[in-house]
Design an enzyme around this catalytic site. Structure first.
Site, mmCIF file in Angstrom:
data_model
loop_
_atom_site.group_PDB
_atom_site.id
_atom_site.type_symbol
_atom_site.label_atom_id
_atom_site.label_comp_id
_atom_site.label_asym_id
_atom_site.label_seq_id
_atom_site.Cartn_x
_atom_site.Cartn_y
_atom_site.Cartn_z
ATOM 1 C CB SER A 35 -0.978 0.007 1.180
ATOM 2 O OG SER A 35 -0.291 -0.192 2.402
ATOM 3 C CG ASP A 235 -2.740 4.940 8.551
ATOM 4 O OD1 ASP A 235 -1.666 5.569 8.683
ATOM 5 O OD2 ASP A 235 -3.072 4.393 7.477
ATOM 6 C CG HIS A 238 -0.919 3.696 4.717
ATOM 7 N ND1 HIS A 238 -2.050 3.278 5.393
ATOM 8 C CD2 HIS A 238 -0.525 2.651 3.945
ATOM 9 C CE1 HIS A 238 -2.331 2.037 5.035
ATOM 10 N NE2 HIS A 238 -1.421 1.635 4.165
#
Length: 260
Positions: A35, A235, A238
């Site tokens: 990601s 979060d 990321h």
């Protein structure tokens, strides 16, 4: 060359137009991993804020291989239509990387970005040739080569998923080596540098993240760019948009260092 650049004013590029530039200088870059390579910069609660830094703006000399293996002018989110459809893509390092290349070398030519990252993938997925992510990477690389040019580097950012538990972290080294061996064997391009990102975050306890980082930094025949310390989003996993821009520039510098 003027004829070549004239075609880039169109968003999509036809096969007939591509035939005109078989001998032009085209550099292909493979972007793979999970990601943070796919890009979550500017994504909050599953929604991208659509902010595009100037370092990530479109340029008619930067193309991407889209989900249908057609060339088009690259733009953020670069991995849209490539990453897991259940995930929202935002800013990643790819566009900042490409723009930094052209800024440092205005005569670099045309860049073709081949996004292949897939959120949540682990090193086991990438090490198995028959897996979806591995086989897709090879297929997309070969599709890009049909348009001419050569693969100049593989940009890699993966490993967060493998910090979840001790077993995954322990097996990371062997599976990573297996992946690298098979990748170069299938791409048949041993001279293309493999530029990896050492993790900035993890999904398990910290000592597993640092164990995976240690394995990454000890890997031979790869070039390492260390993302540790770059700002993370809310979060805690990321990279922010600003961090992705910085990472892209760092990877561009690493690429140029390998070509000296």
């Amino acid at each position: 060359m003027l004829l070549l650049y004239g075609y880039f004013r169109f968003e999509m590029i036809s096969q007939e137009e591509i035939n005109f530039r078989k001998d032009e200088k085209i550099s292909i870059f493979i972007l793979a991993g999970q990601s943070n390579m796919a890009g979550r910069g500017g994504v909050f609660n599953g929604v991208w804020d659509e902010y595009i830094p100037i370092e990530c703006r479109s340029n008619n000399r930067i193309l991407r291989l889209n989900g249908d293996s057609k060339l088009e002018e690259a733009k953020e989110p670069l991995h849209e239509g490539i990453d897991d459809v259940k995930k929202t893509c935002g800013v990643g390092p790819g566009m900042a990387f490409a723009n930094a290349i052209l800024k440092k070398d205005p005569n670099f030519g045309v860049i073709v970005l081949v996004p292949c990252a897939y959120g949540g993938s682990n090193i086991t997925d990438w090490s198995i040739p028959s897996s979806k992510v591995h086989s897709r990477l090879i297929a997309r690389a070969n599709d890009a080569l049909k348009y001419g040019g050569k693969i100049r580097a593989i940009l890699w950012y993966q490993g967060e998923t493998d910090t979840r538990n001790e077993v995954a972290a322990k097996e990371f080294r062997g599976k990573y080596k297996k992946f690298l061996h098979r990748l170069y064997e299938e791409l048949k391009n041993p001279k293309a540098p493999f530029i990896q990102v050492a993790l900035a975050s993890g999904q398990g306890v910290k000592n597993y993240m640092h164990r995976v980082r240690a394995i990454q930094k000890a890997m031979e025949i790869v070039v390492t760019v260390d993302a540790f310390g770059l700002q993370l989003g809310v979060d805690g996993m990321h990279l922010t948009t600003a961090s992705q821009v910085q990472l892209g520039k760092m990877m561009a510098n690493a690429f140029f260092n390998t070509t000296k």
